[in-house]
Design a protein around this motif. Sequence first.
Motif, short mmCIF file in Angstrom:
data_model
loop_
_atom_site.label_atom_id
_atom_site.label_comp_id
_atom_site.label_asym_id
_atom_site.label_seq_id
_atom_site.Cartn_x
_atom_site.Cartn_y
_atom_site.Cartn_z
N VAL A 138 1.02 -1.20 -0.28
CA VAL A 138 -0.19 -0.18 -0.14
C VAL A 138 0.57 1.19 -0.09
N ALA A 139 2.27 1.76 1.21
CA ALA A 139 2.63 2.46 1.07
C ALA A 139 3.50 2.87 -0.29
N PHE A 140 4.14 1.75 -1.04
CA PHE A 140 4.36 1.30 -2.96
C PHE A 140 3.64 2.45 -3.13
N ALA A 141 2.10 2.33 -3.48
CA ALA A 141 0.97 2.28 -4.07
C ALA A 141 0.60 3.75 -3.89
N TYR A 142 1.17 4.30 -3.03
CA TYR A 142 0.91 5.71 -2.24
C TYR A 142 1.74 6.27 -2.62
N PHE A 143 3.36 6.06 -3.02
CA PHE A 143 4.72 6.66 -3.15
C PHE A 143 4.36 6.70 -4.80
N LYS A 144 4.27 6.03 -4.98
CA LYS A 144 3.87 5.49 -6.98
C LYS A 144 3.01 7.16 -7.50
N LYS A 145 2.02 6.54 -6.24
CA LYS A 145 1.35 8.05 -7.06
C LYS A 145 1.68 9.52 -7.25
N CYS A 146 1.60 9.26 -6.75
CA CYS A 146 2.00 10.43 -5.35
C CYS A 146 3.73 10.95 -6.93
N SER A 147 4.82 10.65 -7.10
CA SER A 147 5.64 10.45 -7.87
C SER A 147 5.04 10.62 -9.57
N ASN A 148 3.77 10.46 -9.64
CA ASN A 148 3.70 10.52 -11.13
C ASN A 148 2.77 10.98 -11.22
N GLN A 149 2.27 12.51 -10.52
CA GLN A 149 1.52 14.00 -10.46
C GLN A 149 2.07 14.59 -10.97
N GLU A 150 1.68 15.09 -12.26
CA GLU A 150 1.84 16.74 -13.32
C GLU A 150 0.97 17.19 -12.48
N THR A 151 1.12 18.70 -13.31
CA THR A 151 0.39 19.80 -13.49
C THR A 151 -0.51 19.52 -15.04
N ASN A 152 -1.65 18.99 -15.32
CA ASN A 152 -2.42 19.95 -17.03
C ASN A 152 -1.82 21.15 -17.66
N GLN A 153 -1.28 21.06 -19.01
CA GLN A 153 -0.82 22.76 -19.18
C GLN A 153 -2.29 23.42 -19.55
N TYR A 154 -3.08 22.26 -19.41
CA TYR A 154 -4.67 22.81 -20.73
C TYR A 154 -5.22 23.31 -19.37
N THR A 155 -5.58 22.42 -18.63
CA THR A 155 -6.40 22.61 -17.87
C THR A 155 -6.43 23.69 -16.10
N GLY A 156 -4.98 22.96 -15.96
CA GLY A 156 -4.38 23.44 -14.50
C GLY A 156 -4.42 22.66 -13.47
N ARG A 157 -4.96 21.54 -13.36
CA ARG A 157 -5.53 20.46 -12.26
C ARG A 157 -4.54 19.52 -12.17
N THR A 158 -3.85 19.60 -10.82
CA THR A 158 -2.78 18.62 -11.10
C THR A 158 -3.37 17.41 -10.97
N GLN A 159 -2.71 15.99 -12.07
CA GLN A 159 -3.54 14.88 -11.99
C GLN A 159 -2.16 13.84 -11.74
N THR A 160 -3.08 12.46 -11.34
CA THR A 160 -1.88 11.42 -11.79
C THR A 160 -2.53 10.67 -12.90
N ILE A 161 -0.54 10.62 -13.74
CA ILE A 161 -0.32 10.58 -14.67
C ILE A 161 0.41 8.72 -14.64
N SER A 162 0.45 7.88 -15.28
CA SER A 162 1.68 7.24 -15.55
C SER A 162 2.13 6.67 -16.47
N MET A 163 1.69 7.51 -17.86
CA MET A 163 1.93 6.71 -19.46
C MET A 163 2.39 8.46 -19.96
N SER A 164 3.72 8.44 -20.84
CA SER A 164 3.62 9.70 -21.72
C SER A 164 2.78 10.10 -23.18
N THR A 165 2.70 10.83 -23.14
CA THR A 165 2.20 11.53 -24.72
C THR A 165 2.30 10.35 -25.50
N GLU A 166 3.70 9.82 -25.62
CA GLU A 166 3.67 9.18 -26.94
C GLU A 166 2.84 7.65 -26.30
N GLU A 167 2.77 6.96 -25.33
CA GLU A 167 2.56 5.98 -25.02
C GLU A 167 0.59 6.26 -25.16
#
Length: 253
Positions: free
Chosen positions: A17-46
């Motif tokens: 569970v701790a690993f899941a939360y760590f992974k989620k926090c490390s995959n957060q980024e701000t969407n440049q079109y909405t300004g909202r912080t999201q959990t994203i685990s794949m690249s645009t290319e993917e």
Amino acid sequence: MRGNKFKIRLLIGVAIVAFAYFKKCSNQETNQYTGRTQTISMSTEEEIALGFANRDAMAQQHGGLYPDAGAQARVDFIGEKLVANSMAKESDYQFEFHLLADNRAINAFALPGGQIFITNALYSKLDDNQLAGVLGHEIGHVLGRHSAERIAESDFWKTVSTGASVGADMGGMVNGIGQKTLLSNGRDDELESDELGVVLMLYAGYDPEAMIEVMKILKAAAGPNRSPEFQSTHPDPENRIQRIKEAIEKYRQ
């Protein structure tokens, strides 16, 4: 002995569970079109690759492409105009627009990376401004990275569920909580896409009031006892009209 085994299972479960939360926090980024912080685990290319990989199968589920080059050209023209005159042009997404042969399911949807679909059942009811509203909304899903976000959230809850199962046989309950979370977030995605759709329409010179008319068309198509396929993935159109009006007032300066 049994107590020690339980403690070991619990520690392993907590670690997962701790690993899941760590992974989620490390995959957060701000969407440049909405300004909202999201959990994203794949690249645009993917995202783009995932959309391409599922494009043909998705079309086949709806009877393939609609065999009318003129109608497809109209969809392409309006969709490409929305992209070319907005921030969507600056993105790395590869937008393609597909008119599906399905004459029964009133629906429109987007795959990650820019693959956008509309059934002929819905297309045939729309004028140019209304069609721009539907396509703009679906482009909004792509720019909002909603599919990628749902995939990351789903992966997170699967990992948490595994940890809970190992630690205390609570996987089923935790997984249920995860599903409820995903479903509750869906409405926010739709409202966010509506707002982005309004912006796209204004940039491209279409009348965003047409989105309100689209909601009325969807409501009427449902009839008193039947919901169109569109409503299986989108909130009740009546509930979105007020938010669309607010977005129009916000961006129409």
